[in-house]
Write a protein that holds these residues in place. Sequence first.
Motif, PDB file in Angstrom:
ATOM      1  N   ARG A 121      15.250 -62.670 -11.755  1.00  0.00           N
ATOM      2  CA  ARG A 121      15.125 -63.178 -13.125  1.00  0.00           C
ATOM      3  C   ARG A 121      13.757 -63.801 -13.357  1.00  0.00           C
ATOM      4  NH1 ARG A 121      20.450 -64.918 -11.956  1.00  0.00           N
ATOM      5  NH2 ARG A 121      19.734 -67.061 -11.564  1.00  0.00           N
ATOM      6  N   LYS A 122      13.273 -64.550 -12.365  1.00  0.00           N
ATOM      7  CA  LYS A 122      11.963 -65.174 -12.496  1.00  0.00           C
ATOM      8  C   LYS A 122      10.869 -64.123 -12.603  1.00  0.00           C
ATOM      9  CE  LYS A 122       9.050 -68.689 -12.323  1.00  0.00           C
ATOM     10  NZ  LYS A 122       8.993 -69.750 -13.345  1.00  0.00           N
ATOM     11  N   SER A 124      11.146 -61.095 -13.699  1.00  0.00           N
ATOM     12  CA  SER A 124      11.252 -60.456 -15.010  1.00  0.00           C
ATOM     13  C   SER A 124      10.607 -61.312 -16.087  1.00  0.00           C
ATOM     14  CB  SER A 124      12.728 -60.201 -15.347  1.00  0.00           C
ATOM     15  OG  SER A 124      12.863 -59.605 -16.618  1.00  0.00           O
ATOM     16  N   LYS A 125      10.836 -62.621 -16.033  1.00  0.00           N
ATOM     17  CA  LYS A 125      10.235 -63.537 -17.002  1.00  0.00           C
ATOM     18  C   LYS A 125       8.711 -63.549 -16.872  1.00  0.00           C
ATOM     19  CE  LYS A 125      10.170 -68.429 -18.347  1.00  0.00           C
ATOM     20  NZ  LYS A 125      10.682 -69.788 -18.035  1.00  0.00           N
ATOM     21  N   GLU A 129       5.835 -62.470 -19.658  1.00  0.00           N
ATOM     22  CA  GLU A 129       4.753 -63.373 -20.062  1.00  0.00           C
ATOM     23  C   GLU A 129       3.394 -62.727 -19.828  1.00  0.00           C
ATOM     24  OE1 GLU A 129       5.525 -66.835 -17.758  1.00  0.00           O
ATOM     25  OE2 GLU A 129       7.115 -67.576 -19.090  1.00  0.00           O
TER      26      GLU A 129
END
Length: 278
Positions: A121-122, A124-125, A129
């Motif tokens: 998840r990190k 992907s974030k 960005e």
Amino acid sequence: MLLLGGSLLACSAVKLAYNQATELAYWQLNSYFEFDDTQKPLVREELARLHQWHRQTQLPAYVETLEQWTAWLPAEIDEARACGIFEEVKTRLQAISDRAVPAMGTVVGTLGPEQLDALKRKFSKLNAEYRDDFLAGSPEDLVNRRLKKAVSRAEMLYGTLDDKQLAVLRSRITQSVFDARLSLAEYQRRQRDALQSLGPLIAGRATSEQARPLMQAYVERAVNSPDPAYRNYQERLTRDSCKTFAALHNSTTAAQRAKAVQTLQGYAQDFGILVARR
């Protein structure tokens, strides 16, 4: 890198930030892995050991390096001098990553599938960005965003830049070999490598002794990409960055260089105080 590589802090904040480095690093890591209650004290303990080692062995060298840099800042510099700075920073970072590998091996075995899910998840974030910052918008928008960040970093060292210096930075950024898509592809390769490296080691399937060489190999691949095309690009980008720093420095006034000397002297003084209080 934060203290040596250009994203400079105000001198008054250096001692406070350094003394809180263990906790700051913990929260940064936790944003990637979302540690559970049993992992949190172990991670903090390993970070505290790393921080103690850094204070005792690395800070004295930082003081010496900063004093060397202040000696030549008043004069003009060439590409080779600028690249020497980059290599010095790279060497310092490599020492930290090498020292961190045993701690990585200790923590990895406590991770579970839920931590890998958090890591995905990190990633992907972060990728989203990155695309927003470096791929979304017109070519002019992209140059302006990079220019804004470059100006912010430069002004922390030299003070306010004038129109001539802003033009130097804009010209260098426009001509840069930086390729956002190629860089993103390498970031994503490292992310896949991290997940593939961690997968067989989690949930107690490997001892810390077994995990350490695998983590060391991952760190080596992260620093030195196995992709020869990317390594070539990285070398060209480094040289390009050296030219940009030299061009900007050589465009600064005597007063701006004096400001840079004062800034680095402040860091050296703060690091010296931190060493004395270890």
